[in-house]
Design an enzyme around this catalytic site. Structure first.
Site, PDB file in Angstrom:
ATOM      1  N   SER A 262       0.838  -1.197   0.000  1.00  0.00           N
ATOM      2  CA  SER A 262       0.000   0.000   0.000  1.00  0.00           C
ATOM      3  C   SER A 262       0.874   1.248   0.000  1.00  0.00           C
ATOM      4  O   SER A 262       2.069   1.194   0.287  1.00  0.00           O
ATOM      5  CB  SER A 262      -0.889   0.010   1.239  1.00  0.00           C
ATOM      6  OG  SER A 262      -0.101   0.334   2.368  1.00  0.00           O
ATOM      7  N   LYS A 263       0.229   2.344  -0.321  1.00  0.00           N
ATOM      8  CA  LYS A 263       0.915   3.636  -0.324  1.00  0.00           C
ATOM      9  C   LYS A 263       1.507   3.905   1.063  1.00  0.00           C
ATOM     10  O   LYS A 263       2.607   4.426   1.197  1.00  0.00           O
ATOM     11  CB  LYS A 263      -0.125   4.701  -0.672  1.00  0.00           C
ATOM     12  CG  LYS A 263       0.456   6.024  -1.056  1.00  0.00           C
ATOM     13  CD  LYS A 263      -0.640   6.981  -1.445  1.00  0.00           C
ATOM     14  CE  LYS A 263      -1.028   7.837  -0.274  1.00  0.00           C
ATOM     15  NZ  LYS A 263      -2.022   8.861  -0.581  1.00  0.00           N
ATOM     16  N   ARG A 264       0.753   3.511   2.079  1.00  0.00           N
ATOM     17  CA  ARG A 264       1.199   3.735   3.469  1.00  0.00           C
ATOM     18  C   ARG A 264       2.513   2.989   3.755  1.00  0.00           C
ATOM     19  O   ARG A 264       3.340   3.466   4.511  1.00  0.00           O
ATOM     20  CB  ARG A 264       0.139   3.260   4.470  1.00  0.00           C
ATOM     21  CG  ARG A 264      -1.184   3.959   4.330  1.00  0.00           C
ATOM     22  CD  ARG A 264      -1.245   5.250   5.163  1.00  0.00           C
ATOM     23  NE  ARG A 264      -2.232   6.134   4.580  1.00  0.00           N
ATOM     24  CZ  ARG A 264      -1.977   7.322   4.053  1.00  0.00           C
ATOM     25  NH1 ARG A 264      -0.752   7.814   4.053  1.00  0.00           N
ATOM     26  NH2 ARG A 264      -2.934   8.060   3.524  1.00  0.00           N
ATOM     27  N   ASP A 265       2.664   1.803   3.149  1.00  0.00           N
ATOM     28  CA  ASP A 265       3.908   1.040   3.380  1.00  0.00           C
ATOM     29  C   ASP A 265       5.120   1.883   3.008  1.00  0.00           C
ATOM     30  O   ASP A 265       6.161   1.799   3.641  1.00  0.00           O
ATOM     31  CB  ASP A 265       3.937  -0.241   2.517  1.00  0.00           C
ATOM     32  CG  ASP A 265       3.003  -1.302   3.053  1.00  0.00           C
ATOM     33  OD1 ASP A 265       2.641  -1.207   4.237  1.00  0.00           O
ATOM     34  OD2 ASP A 265       2.633  -2.204   2.282  1.00  0.00           O
ATOM     35  N   GLY A 266       4.963   2.673   1.942  1.00  0.00           N
ATOM     36  CA  GLY A 266       6.067   3.497   1.470  1.00  0.00           C
ATOM     37  C   GLY A 266       6.564   4.415   2.568  1.00  0.00           C
ATOM     38  O   GLY A 266       7.751   4.405   2.928  1.00  0.00           O
TER      39      GLY A 266
END
Ligand code: GLU
Length: 505
Positions: A262-266
């Protein structure tokens, strides 16, 4: 004769383009190029509530940077336009009406309140989120439950949607090029809206109609769309005949450290997930891109190609041309592909090492200049790049690894030198500077010999002198072999750096 290969990437312009999206582009692109076909981009912007200004241009910028330009699109033109679904709005209604006429769809008049009430009334422990489906449709307000007169009247009011009438208890199957035969029980699928109250189609209707009108031969997309496939298959069957349907393939999910990437993982783990920097126009939040992080586009598509595919050998580094030659959909795995950032960095490092110096210099020169470093001559820059590239993982690493070639140090790691500094060493460097002034062939080997001879004369181990020498030239404990540095710095600059540092140490 088999159909001409025509594939499409069909993004909704709702935000940044993440790894998975670019991999979908890449696999479509490679397949099209391999088969001498067409790759087109269709903008799926029928959900106006999710439309994000700037996202469309951003997608094309990303494709350009990756070197994956489509043959047909809003920006590239083509014979099957318009390539933006909102501009095709008027073409969808007739298909929705055809479906109603044939008994495969119906008009529904339920208000948002009524839909909410349905969700409350039919909620049970086994079915916590009831859907508008074959078990419920006859209890709702639609053209199946109202009389013809009532329906007529409601249609005149204009507030209605068109829903597919999913058959109960049928099995829908199709052959996925990656997964083999896939089956669905139609009873489990809800009556999806096909045409909305504003006359816009939903994704489900638009994707089928456009794949037909644009003569798509193969429809490749991410696994997240697999559950929508039964709706699409039935629409194909009802509208255009299964024989005309494209061949399907659903690409595996890309997994992050905890499930779907997910974008959040980034932001959480400190790696880019988007192709290029993306700033959300509403929140102003910036999500870092691979481009700005300093990835080479070739490395980026190489690593994406391998996220879910391999050619059956141990080979890992592929040029775009090799990928086109070797790619096959059948070798794409069906299981999730784990994104490993360390491996991504390895790919970039390998690409930097192999990339022609001249090409690298086009990327590196502006980076140096943005950082206030003046590059007096491209020839020198090329030599510097050749010398330091093995030490660079990202393009911006060239700034640190090469800045001292273009600017003398203004600070020195004194802690590394001071404890072992003594008058003998000072005298050594003073003499060394004098010797250097007399040298006629300014080459690293000659410099090293001179250095070693003098050390021998002074009875000092050369090993003890190399670190101070490096710090004199570079400022810190890093960089390529020190005599190579001196060679590129030239006589005058090397001597001047030695003299300046000796006075300071
Ligand atoms: N518009 C869909 C998306 O945003 C495309 C799915 C498909 O390719 O069918 O991903």
């Amino acid at each position: 004769m088999s159909k001409r290969v025509r594939v499409r990437f069909a993004p909704s312009p709702t935000g940044g383009l993440h790894l998975g999206g670019v991999r979908t582009v890449l696999y479509n692109y490679l397949f099209a190029k391999k088969h001498g076909g067409d790759f087109l981009v269709r903008i799926e912007d029928t959900d106006q509530s999710r439309y994000v200004p700037g996202a469309e241009e951003y997608i094309f910028d990303c494709l350009k940077w990756c070197g994956l330009d489509p043959d047909e699109s809003v920006q590239h033109g083509g014979n099957y336009g318009p390539y933006r679904q909102s501009e095709r709005k008027s073409s969808y209604r007739q298909y929705a009406e055809q479906l109603v006429k044939d008994g495969h769809a119906y008009y529904a008049f339920d208000t948002p309140e009524e839909l909410e009430k349905m969700r409350q009334d039919f909620r049970t422990e086994q079915n916590p989120s009831p859907q508008y489906d074959h078990t419920i449709r006859m209890k709702m307000r639609n053209s199946l439950t109202l009389t013809a007169d009532e329906t007529e009247k409601m249609l005149r009011d204009g507030k209605f949607v068109t829903r597919i009438k999913m058959p109960a208890g049928e099995t829908v199957s199709f052959m996925d090029m990656i997964r083999g035969e896939v089956h669905f029980d139609t009873s489990l699928v809800d009556d999806k809206v096909l045409l909305k109250a504003d006359g816009m189609p939903t994704y489900h209707l638009a994707v089928v109609v456009d794949d037909h009108l644009m003569q798509i031969s193969h429809a490749f997309r991410g696994e997240e769309w697999l559950s929508s496939a039964p709706v699409h298959i039935l629409l194909w069957k009802y509208l255009f005949g299964l024989g005309n349907m494209p061949q399907w393939a659903h690409f595996p999910l890309i997994l992050g450290p905890n499930g779907k990437l997910s974008k959040r993982d980034g932001s959480k783990y400190g790696f880019p997930v988007f192709a290029m920097n993306w700033t959300d126009p509403k929140s102003g939040e910036l999500t870092e891109g691979f481009k700005e992080k300093g990835f080479l586009p070739g490395a980026f598509i190489n690593l994406l190609a391998l996220l879910g595919w391999n050619d059956g050998t141990e080979q890992e580094i592929f040029s775009k041309e090799e990928l086109i030659e070797k790619f096959s959909i059948e070798r794409v795995h069906s299981g999730g592909a784990k994104f490993d950032y360390e491996k991504a960095k390895w790919f970039n490092h390998e690409w930097i090492k192999r990339w022609p110096v001249r090409d690298l210099s086009y990327q590196v020169k502006p980076l140096l200049e943005e950082n206030g470093l003046w590059v007096p001559d491209d020839n020198l820059l090329n030599k510097v790049i050749e010398l330091v590239k093995d030490r660079c993982t990202f393009l911006p690493d060239f700034i640190q690894q090469s800045s001292f070639f273009f600017k003398s140090p203004d600070s020195w790691d004194l802690d590394a030198v001071k404890p072992n500094w003594n008058p003998d060493k000072r005298i050594f460097f003073e003499n060394f500077a004098t010797r250097l002034a007399a040298i006629s062939t300014w080459e690293s080997v000659t410099l090293e010999n001179e250095f070693k001879n003098l050390a021998g004369e002074k009875n000092i181990k050369p090993g003890e002198l190399q670190l101070p020498f490096r710090i004199m030239l570079v400022g810190g404990k890093f960089g390529p072999p020190v005599f190579h540095i001196a060679e590129l710095l030239g006589k005058e600059e090397t001597i001047s750096r030695i003299e300046k540092a000796v006075s300071l140490f």
